[in-house]
Each structure stands twice: as structure tokens, then as C-alpha cells.
Design an enzyme around this catalytic site. Structure first.
Site, PDB file in Angstrom:
ATOM      1  N   GLU A 340      41.675  51.441  40.639  1.00 38.63           N
ATOM      2  CA  GLU A 340      43.110  51.564  40.362  1.00 38.63           C
ATOM      3  C   GLU A 340      43.577  53.016  40.511  1.00 38.63           C
ATOM      4  OE1 GLU A 340      44.637  49.519  36.872  1.00 38.63           O
ATOM      5  OE2 GLU A 340      46.429  50.762  36.840  1.00 38.63           O
ATOM      6  N   ARG A 418      46.912  49.030  25.027  1.00 34.21           N
ATOM      7  CA  ARG A 418      46.659  47.590  25.197  1.00 34.21           C
ATOM      8  C   ARG A 418      45.678  47.093  24.134  1.00 34.21           C
ATOM      9  NH1 ARG A 418      47.683  43.369  28.841  1.00 34.21           N
ATOM     10  NH2 ARG A 418      49.012  44.723  30.075  1.00 34.21           N
ATOM     11  N   GLU A 796      42.663  38.734  34.463  1.00 32.42           N
ATOM     12  CA  GLU A 796      41.981  39.354  33.332  1.00 32.42           C
ATOM     13  C   GLU A 796      41.837  38.465  32.089  1.00 32.42           C
ATOM     14  OE1 GLU A 796      44.985  42.526  33.700  1.00 32.42           O
ATOM     15  OE2 GLU A 796      43.356  43.897  33.260  1.00 32.42           O
TER      16      GLU A 796
HETATM   17  N1  MTE Z   1      38.691  39.158  41.262  1.00 34.47           N
HETATM   18  C1  MTE Z   1      37.879  39.614  42.228  1.00 34.47           C
HETATM   19  N2  MTE Z   1      37.229  38.713  43.005  1.00 34.47           N
HETATM   20  N3  MTE Z   1      37.690  40.939  42.440  1.00 34.47           N
HETATM   21  C2  MTE Z   1      38.331  41.882  41.669  1.00 34.47           C
HETATM   22  O1  MTE Z   1      38.149  43.084  41.871  1.00 34.47           O
HETATM   23  N4  MTE Z   1      39.877  42.293  39.784  1.00 34.47           N
HETATM   24  C3  MTE Z   1      40.432  41.764  38.555  1.00 34.47           C
HETATM   25  C4  MTE Z   1      41.076  40.403  38.794  1.00 34.47           C
HETATM   26  N5  MTE Z   1      40.199  39.550  39.527  1.00 34.47           N
HETATM   27  C5  MTE Z   1      39.190  41.425  40.619  1.00 34.47           C
HETATM   28  C6  MTE Z   1      39.360  40.029  40.476  1.00 34.47           C
HETATM   29  C7  MTE Z   1      41.424  42.631  37.928  1.00 34.47           C
HETATM   30  S1  MTE Z   1      40.890  43.905  36.980  1.00 34.47           S
HETATM   31  C8  MTE Z   1      42.759  42.407  38.037  1.00 34.47           C
HETATM   32  S2  MTE Z   1      43.888  43.351  37.214  1.00 34.47           S
HETATM   33  C9  MTE Z   1      43.280  41.336  38.880  1.00 34.47           C
HETATM   34  O2  MTE Z   1      42.254  40.617  39.549  1.00 34.47           O
HETATM   35  C10 MTE Z   1      44.241  41.973  39.886  1.00 34.47           C
HETATM   36  O3  MTE Z   1      44.726  41.075  40.795  1.00 34.47           O
HETATM   37  P1  MTE Z   1      45.949  40.085  40.502  1.00 34.47           P
HETATM   38  O4  MTE Z   1      47.019  40.889  39.848  1.00 34.47           O
HETATM   39  O5  MTE Z   1      46.298  39.602  41.841  1.00 34.47           O
HETATM   40  O6  MTE Z   1      45.430  39.016  39.605  1.00 34.47           O
HETATM   41  N1  HPA Z   2      47.201  47.096  32.743  1.00 31.77           N
HETATM   42  C1  HPA Z   2      46.461  47.380  33.816  1.00 31.77           C
HETATM   43  N2  HPA Z   2      46.588  48.453  34.539  1.00 31.77           N
HETATM   44  C2  HPA Z   2      47.529  49.308  34.182  1.00 31.77           C
HETATM   45  C3  HPA Z   2      48.340  49.087  33.075  1.00 31.77           C
HETATM   46  C4  HPA Z   2      48.169  47.918  32.315  1.00 31.77           C
HETATM   47  O1  HPA Z   2      48.853  47.648  31.321  1.00 31.77           O
HETATM   48  N3  HPA Z   2      49.177  50.124  32.968  1.00 31.77           N
HETATM   49  C5  HPA Z   2      48.859  50.963  33.978  1.00 31.77           C
HETATM   50  N4  HPA Z   2      47.877  50.482  34.719  1.00 31.77           N
HETATM   51 MO1  MOS Z   3      42.876  45.386  36.458  1.00 31.20          MO
HETATM   52  S1  MOS Z   3      41.841  46.375  35.021  1.00 31.20           S
HETATM   53  O1  MOS Z   3      44.382  45.756  35.639  1.00 31.20           O
HETATM   54  O2  MOS Z   3      42.780  46.488  37.756  1.00 31.20           O
END
Ligand code: MTE
Ligand code: HPA
Ligand code: MOS
Length: 864
Positions: A340, A418, A796
Site C-alpha cells: 500500500e 482502526r 479483510e
Molecule cells: N486477495 C488476494 N488474493 N491478494 C491480496 O493481496 N489483499 C487483501 C484483500 N484480498 C489481497 C486479497 C487486502 S489487504 C485488501 S484491503 C483487499 O483485498 C483489497 O482489495 P479490494 O478492495 O478489491 O477487496
Molecule cells: N484501511 C486500509 N488502508 C488504509 C486505511 C484504512 O482505513 N486508511 C489508509 N489506508
Molecule cells: Mo488492505 S490492509 O487495506 O491493503
């Protein structure tokens, strides 16, 4: 090993001629004790565990021989010491709702379509950053990393390195054309450490060479001289001692604590720890930077969740406007939050290097480098006081959360916040004070990791509520149920719960798992077995969806329709395996009313959709989905005059010849978000995701090993955009959570050097750690009016459900302790590793080796 085995022979002589009876065992154990002395500071640490393990194995051997000799009947409950785990072929069920009858056949929304890259990923055809072919003139970058946690840089001498084969140049702070000061949220970092280092693994310099091997070898030959600085703050306790916190210290306060504690029948106070977690994405951090030689233009290919931050921080380091730098990202081999912001450390260094030599520069970190440099999930320490009535009703919670942020702020304020927002778990607590300390330490800066502080906050709550149940002598289920959130309840940050699905998830999960019958079976098993124990636990969850930094809740999209009728969608989100692009194609498919086969997404780039938020907080389909939908609707509106006759292709062609624009942007911001921590009012989240899990485990009390026999999950994802992907996300998050709560342990030296730098030292879940029976259901009939096509986020929220494995292990340990005559609550930190499980199952073997006095020796390893 050699001297030990000779000694073993010597002491074992004491046993020759003795009879194989119960008197032999203590004698044999004491022989082992003499044979295998381990000083308290021995390399590898875990002294008590390793010593206990040797006698425990001996005990297993002793019993198995005794059983075979049939000399004396081994009591039936004792036979479990030698029995093997119950093993069956794994199986699972995945249950979800079909799309409504009458939904158009072409409309892909809600259907379990395969991840659009799945086949390419398994054949190896999918292209990741480092799969891109070498570019003419490209150089490889080798990093020179700090070896000290806190030290002044006295000198940097690259002269030996520069003489080595293939080496082009050395790059350091002096070569930064723009600003060496950097940082993703606040500017408290440096591209290259200039005067001092504040953690091991900080980038001090870089060597450019023709190959990876040459670059890495030369980087090791750069001589950096340091002068140690004080203090060296490594652990959370160190930070508390030195009051080393990032300010302000945030606090959520509601009700009247003093009065509530006064009224409480009972009060418990405690302290608990949850360790960090290495991201261990399959693809380590990688970047390729290509300078274009004109007007300061540069193109960055980077495995990142945050193309915009990559662009902005590279431009800042280069001293050029952002319009000269493009970041492009096709896909990541996993990010999990680890990409990130921390990838900017790598991409900015490469940008500076590429600028210096005016040639393309490439890097892909080795696993050990990645583990040292890029930070992890935040370890947390929680100190709490809980007031409750004897019927289990919780009246008051006073909790202080300490997170280990490492040497820079990065996203840590958001992570601590959070955790504060999630410290109520799913319980309505009328009086709360939650204070979050973000600890500044001399370790690599910790960062986002799936759940972003949520799982840590939730963990403390589920732990103390378990203790409340134990103290009251009421079942775990009952205490959870009487405190559980109900429709219309206010959280501790005064947000009203609407369409609260936690009770439904909970009840359906108890039913799906046949909880009550299995509770009795587990209790029976435990009555019949002394050395293997089973445990069962049900854990609910609630996870707030939205970036807690309100401004990040925005997204953009750009949709092009070409004259052959094919559609190219671009949006602000990145693909890291989570299926975002697949879902976005489904959204465009419904919005444009054309088949998914006509729609393509090729990459994310800063020159198509600008100023994007990171792909994070699970909110990317919510945010980008709306933006894509809006862009598609604009185009559809423009096509409307041509829809009278023919097909999509005809409308597109007719519109083109009529000089109608076939490209549109879409922009979305989540409405209604704002929270004021001072006043403790407003809405930090758009909505919540709910879920529940029941897990059953079996532990080996003598070794601390465990196996997950069965897990049932019911998860609320609204009307799923894609049940195949969503269930995959739930299963993946759960298993990743199992790593967090039961296996993954970071080991640091007291000097702040990471020991656990690869899979040999750091245990992540493997195939055998997937629950043997694994059933996942999506909650039916729970549409969500707050997000795209009534769906909910999924990435998540399910991770925390893996704590059901942790609490099932704790349940099993309770039974082992009861057999040893121990009553009452006990502390179990996360992760519940084999070491923790073994040592918590106190018995004659653990008692044999009293722990050394802390402070009487220098430990080999410490916990952050
Ligand atoms: N799934 C896979 N296969 N690989 C990843 O790196 N990251 C996770 C989740 N699922 C991840 C994953 C995290 S930390 C987040 S925040 C979300 O995917 C981000 O994607 P989204 O907002 O499209 O759900
Ligand atoms: N969640 C995940 N990633 C983030 C956030 C949050 O609330 N704020 C900034 N980056
Ligand atoms: Mo997910 S920890 O918000 O990239």
C-alpha cells in the site's frame, strides 16, 4: 550435536538394568535433563519449551513401549499420548445464493465466474512486473541496507564495490535531484538515509550493475561505518519506558467509566499481546523505472497497491512535477497491504538511480531483503479493565492499545485508529474508554496488513469476553449473546447499527456447525483423553468499511468504447489476486448490457485515472465499481438515440459516424462519511460486514502441535458480485488469519535484527493447515443498499474469524489444565504457537524446568 549424544550415552547408562515401570520415567527424565542442558540465552531460544519437549517425547516413547510390552496396562486416557491425529480426506462445501430468477443470461453480476486471470496465473503466462523482458541498457539495482537499529552514519565507502565486475555506479543521498525527504502520509522518512539510520534494513545506498548477481555482490562490498546512538527502542515496552509515541494519542470515550466500574459485580484486569505478521506475498516487491530522456519524463512499472503514491513520491525525489511521471501496474502477486505504501521506498530509490545514469533500472527484492525492509502487520499490546455483572452483562471497558509502528509514521495512525474502532468487537458496551498509543521504535516501519489494526482490536475484545464467561461460570455462547449488537444499537463511537446482520450470521453458523451436539462430543472426547484434547469455539465479527481517513473514499474510472464495439475499462484500483478487475468487468457488463467477453481491463495507470486512493480497506469494488458504473451510464446515455435498430456494434458505429464521444470518465465519493473524534460523533464507516465462525481443533498436549478438524463460516457479503471470488476471499483470509493467530512468529535479536527471514525460520500456513472440513456459506437475502449492486466488501473482514481456531485451542488447553488440577483463566497471547500451547498445558514435564529469572540473562530473542 556430537558431544551431546556421547553424554546421552553416559547418563543413559544409569538406566541400564532398571525395570520398565513408572519409577523409570522420572529417572530417565532427569538423565535427559543432565544430557541436554540449555543455557537461558542459547541460540534458538525457547529454552523451557525445548527442554519440556525432550521429556515429553520421552514420555510418549515410554508409554508406547509400555503399551506394547503390556507390562502394566496403560490407563485408557493416557493412550492418547501415542495416538495419531484423527485424519480424514479434506472436504468442504461452498454455499451461496443463485441469481434471481429472470436475471438476463448475459448479466454476469452475482454469478460465480472465474477470476479472469486464473488460467494464466496457473499456467505461468500471467505477466508480473519482473516478468517484463529486459529493456535496452537496463541496469540492476542492489541495495545497501543499514545493519544497525539506531546509529550515526560516520562514512560510506563504495570504492571496493565500484571496482567489482559489471558495476556502473553507486547511488546515495547526494544523488537525489529533488527532495530526499519523503513519506507516504507525513514526510518523516528519507529516500536514502543521510546522517543516521533508525532501523535495521533502512536503505543507505544502492549499487547499479549489469546483472542482479553483480549488483547484490557489490552492494555487500560497500563499507558503512556507524556510531551507535542511544536509546535503542525495539519493543513496545521500550517505547512505553521512553514515552516514544507518535502524537496525538487518539482516544474514543463514551459514558461514565468510574460510575460503571463502581456498579459492576466483578472487574477483570489484564494484559495481552498479539504479534506482527509478515505479508509473504508470492511476488516480492519489484520495480522497473524507465527514464524517457525528454522533459524529465519517467515511466515506473511497480508492483504496488498505490500507483498514485508511487508517482507522487518519485516526482518529489526527482524534483519534477507529477505530470512527468507515470506509474503503470498490471497485476501483483499479492499485496495484502504490504504494497500500500512501502513499495514507494523501492520505487523512489530506483527513480533516483535511473535519473543518475539515464538508463532503465530494475529491482526485485529477494525474500530475505523483503522481510527485513518492508515492514509487517503491527504487533499490539493491550492493557484492559472490564467491569461486568455476574450474569455476564458487560458495563465498562477501559483499554489502552499500544501498536509498534516502527521508525516512521507511515499508515500507523490509521492502523491504531482502526484498532480503537474495533475494540468493541460485536458487543454493545455502554461505557468505554479506548486509548491508542502508536509507538515509535527502531524497527522497520510497520504498515497495512489485511484488517489494518481491526483484527488486533477485535482480538483483545474476544479474549476478555472469554474471560468474563469463565469468571461468571456461564457458557461462552451465552455471554457473547447477551452482549451482542442489536439493530439500532450505538457503537462506542456512537454510530448507529443499521441492518445489523451479526445475530443472523451467528445463529446460522451455530446451526450449520451443529454446535451444541459437537460441544457434547468434544467434552466427551476430553473426558476420555488426557494427552490429546479437543476444543471448540464460536467467534462473531463485525468490520467497518471505509477508509478511516475520509478523503480517501473516492474513485475514478475511464471507459473507452472502440469502433469495433470492444470496451476498455480503466479504474483506480489495482489487481492483486483479489479479483477486483473481474468484478469491475461484471459491473461494466451489467451497466452496458453487453457480455463480459467484450470488455477488457489491461492495467492501472496514473495517466488514465489520476489521484487515486490505494487499493485497500476492502473498499475497491465499492468505490471503483460505482465509478465504472457511472462512466458506463454516461456512454449508454449517449448511445440511446441509436438503440432503435441493430445490435451494440451497430449503435457504436452509428454514434461514431455521428461524431459522438465514445469515452467517458466516472467519479464517485462515498456519501455521508465524517467522524469527529473530539465530539465522538458522526459516521467513520459507510457500513459493516458481519460474519461468524465455528472451529474445532485437536491439540497434542505434549508437543503443542494442533490440527484444525473443522471450520464453518457464515459471512455477510450482501448480494455477492461474484460468489466464487467472495468465497475464495473468505477461505484465503481465514487461512491467512490462521497464520496470524497460530503460527507466524517474528523473531528479533535484542539489537533489533530480524532472525526470521525466510520460510525456514518463519512458518506460514501450508496445505495441511487448511481445516480438514471447511464449510463456507454466504448469508442469504441480505442486500446492502450502501454499495454497488447491493454487494458488500469482502477482502479483510473474514480474516479475524480465524481467531475461532485460536479460541478453540484455548478451549482445549482449558481441558488439559483442568486435568492437571488448574482452574481459572490464564493468559494466552497470539500467536498460539506450538511453544505457547505446550507451555500452557502445564503438567509434570513443564514443572520440571523452572523458567529462568527474566533479567538474569540476555535472551537470544525478543518480542516486538
Ligand atoms: N486477495 C488476494 N488474493 N491478494 C491480496 O493481496 N489483499 C487483501 C484483500 N484480498 C489481497 C486479497 C487486502 S489487504 C485488501 S484491503 C483487499 O483485498 C483489497 O482489495 P479490494 O478492495 O478489491 O477487496
Ligand atoms: N484501511 C486500509 N488502508 C488504509 C486505511 C484504512 O482505513 N486508511 C489508509 N489506508
Ligand atoms: Mo488492505 S490492509 O487495506 O491493503
Amino acid at each position: 550435536m556430537a558431544p551431546t549424544s556421547i553424554m546421552a550415552c553416559n547418563t543413559a547408562n544409569r538406566l541400564i538394568g532398571l525395570k520398565w515401570d513408572n519409577d523409570l520415567l522420572p529417572e530417565a527424565c532427569s538423565c535427559l535433563e543432565d544430557d541436554l542442558p540449555l543455557p537461558p540465552s542459547v541460540p534458538g531460544g525457547m529454552v523451557e519449551f525445548r527442554r519440556t519437549l525432550t521429556t515429553s517425547f520421552l514420555f510418549k516413547f515410554f508409554l508406547s513401549v509400555q503399551q506394547r510390552l503390556n507390562l502394566k496396562d496403560v490407563p485408557p486416557p493416557y493412550r492418547s499420548a501415542c495416538s495419531l491425529y484423527h485424519r480424514e480426506p479434506p472436504h468442504g462445501a461452498q454455499m451461496y445464493q443463485e441469481v434471481p430468477e429472470g436475471q438476463a443470461r448475459e448479466d454476469a453480476v452475482g454469478r460465480p465466474i472465474m477470476h479472469l486471470s486464473a488460467l494464466k496465473q496457473v499456467t505461468g503466462e500471467a505477466v508480473y512486473t519482473d516478468d517484463m523482458p529486459p529493456i535496452q541498457g537496463e541496469l540492476y539495482l542492489g541495495l545497501v541496507l543499514s545493519k544497525k537499529a539506531h546509529a550515526k552514519i560516520v562514512s560510506i565507502d563504495p570504492s571496493e564495490a565500484l571496482k567489482m565486475p559489471g558495476v556502473e555506479t553507486f547511488v546515495s543521498a547526494e544523488d537525489v535531484p529533488g527532495s530526499n525527504i519523503t513519506g507516504p502520509v507525513v514526510l518523516d522518512e528519507e529516500v536514502f538515509a543521510s546522517e543516521k539510520v533508525t532501523c535495521v534494513g533502512q536503505v543507505v545506498g544502492a549499487v547499479l550493475a549489469d546483472t542482479q548477481a553483480h549488483a547484490q555482490r557489490a552492494a555487500k562490498a560497500v563499507v558503512v561505518q556507524y556510531e551507535d546512538l542511544e536509546p535503542k527502542i525495539i519493543t513496545i515496552e521500550d517505547a512505553i519506558l521512553h514515552q516514544s509515541f507518535f502524537h496525538p494519542i487518539n482516544k474514543i470515550e463514551k459514558g461514565n467509566l468510574e460510575e460503571a466500574f463502581e456498579r459492576s459485580d466483578q472487574i477483570i484486569e489484564g494484559e495481552l499481546r498479539i504479534g506482527g505478521q509478515e505479508h509473504f506475498y508470492l511476488e516480492t516487491c519489484a520495480a522497473i523505472v524507465v527514464p524517457h530522456g525528454e522533459d524529465g519524463e519517467m515511466e515506473i512499472f511497480c508492483s504496488t497497491q498505490n500507483p498514485t503514491k508511487t508517482q507522487m513520491l518519485a516526482a518529489k525525489a526527482l524534483g519534477v512535477p507529477a505530470n512527468r511521471v507515470v506509474c503503470r501496474m498490471k497485476r501483483m502477486g499479492g499485496g495484502f497491504g504490504g504494497k500500500e505504501t512501502r513499495t514507494c521506498v523501492i520505487s523512489s530509490v530506483c527513480a533516483v538511480a535511473a535519473h543518475k545514469v539515464r538508463r532503465p533500472v530494475r529491482i526485485m527484492l529477494d525474500r530475505d531483503e523483503d522481510m527485513v525492509i518492508t515492514g509487517t502487520r503491527h504487533p499490539f499490546l493491550g492493557r484492559y479493565k472490564v467491569g461486568f455483572m455476574s450474569d455476564g452483562r458487560v458495563l465498562a471497558l477501559d483499554i489502552s492499545l499500544y501498536s509498534n509502528a516502527g521508525n516512521s509514521l507511515d499508515l500507523s495512525r490509521g492502523v491504531t485508529d482502526r484498532a480503537l474502532f474495533h475494540s468493541d468487537s460485536v458487543y454493545t458496551i455502554p461505557n468505554v474508554r479506548a486509548v491508542g498509543y502508536t509507538c515509535k521504535t527502531n524497527t522497520a516501519s510497520n504498515t497495512a496488513f489485511r484488517g489494518f489494526g481491526g483484527p488486533q482490536g477485535l482480538f483483545f475484545a474476544e479474549s476478555w469476553i472469554s474471560d468474563v464467561a469463565t469468571k461468571c461460570g456461564i457458557s461462552q455462547l451465552t455471554v457473547r449473546e447477551i452482549n451482542m449488537n442489536k439493530e439500532g444499537d450505538l457503537t462506542h463511537y456512537n454510530m448507529k447499527l443499521e441492518r445489523c446482520q451479526v445475530q443472523r450470521c451467528w445463529e446460522e453458523c451455530l446451526k450449520q456447525s451443529d454446535f451444541h451436539t459437537r460441544r457434547r462430543q468434544v467434552d466427551r472426547f476430553n473426558g476420555e483423553n488426557r494427552w490429546k484434547k479437543r476444543g471448540l469455539a464460536a467467534i462473531p465479527t463485525k468490520f467497518g468499511i471505509s477508509f478511516t481517513s475520509t478523503f480517501l473514499n473516492q474513485a475514478g474510472a475511464l471507459v473507452h468504447v472502440y469502433t469495433d464495439g470492444s470496451v476498455l475499462v480503466t479504474h483506480g484500483g489495482t489487481e492483486m489476486g483479489q479479483g477486483l478487475h473481474t468484478k469491475m468487468v461484471q459491473v461494466a457488463c451489467r451497466a452496458l448490457k453487453i457480455p463480459t467477453s467484450r470488455i477488457h481491463i489491461s492495467e492501472t495507470s496514473t495517466n488514465t485515472v489520476p489521484n487515486t486512493s490505494p487499493t485497500a480497506a476492502s473498499a475497491s469494488s465499492d468505490l471503483n465499481g460505482m465509478a465504472v458504473k457511472i462512466a458506463c451510464e454516461t456512454i449508454l446515455q449517449r448511445l440511446e438515440p441509436y438503440m432503435g435498430k441493430g445490435s451494440w456494434d451497430d449503435w457504436v458505429r452509428a454514434a461514431y459516424f455521428d461524431r459522438v464521444g465514445l469515452s467517458a470518465t466516472g467519479f464517485y465519493r462515498t456519501p455521508g462519511l465524517a467522524y469527529d473524534m473530539e465530539k465522538n460523533e458522526g459516521r467513520p464507516f459507510n457500513y459493516f460486514c458481519y460474519g461468524a465462525a465455528v472451529s474445532e481443533v485437536e491439540i497434542d498436549c505434549l508437543t503443542g502441535d494442533h490440527t484444525v478438524l473443522r471450520t464453518d463460516i457464515v459471512m455477510d457479503v450482501g448480494d455477492s458480485l461474484n460468489p466464487a471470488i467472495d468465497i475464495g476471499q473468505i477461505e484465503g483470509a481465514f487461512v491467512q488469519g490462521c497464520g496470524l493467530f497460530t503460527m507466524e512468529e517474528q523473531v528479533y535479536s535484542p539489537e533489533g535484527v530480524l532472525y526470521s527471514r525466510g520460510p525456514g525460520m518463519y512458518k506460514i500456513p501450508g496445505f495441511a493447515d487448511i481445516p480438514i472440513h471447511f464449510n463456507v456459506s454466504l448469508l442469504r437475502g441480505a442486500p446492502n443498499d450502501k454499495a454497488i449492486f447491493s454487494s458488500k466488501a469482502v477482502g479483510e473482514p473474514p480474516l479475524f474469524l480465524a481467531s475461532s481456531v485460536f479460541f478453540a485451542i484455548k478451549d482445549a488447553i482449558y481441558s488439559a489444565r483442568a486435568d492437571a488440577g488448574l482452574k481459572g483463566t490464564f493468559r494466552l497471547d497470539s500467536p498460539a504457537t506450538a511453544e505457547c500451547i505446550r507451555m500452557a498445558c502445564e503438567d509434570q514435564f513443564t514443572a520440571q524446568f523452572p523458567a529462568a529469572e527474566p533479567g538474569s540473562f540476555k535472551p537470544w530473542a525478543i518480542k516486538l
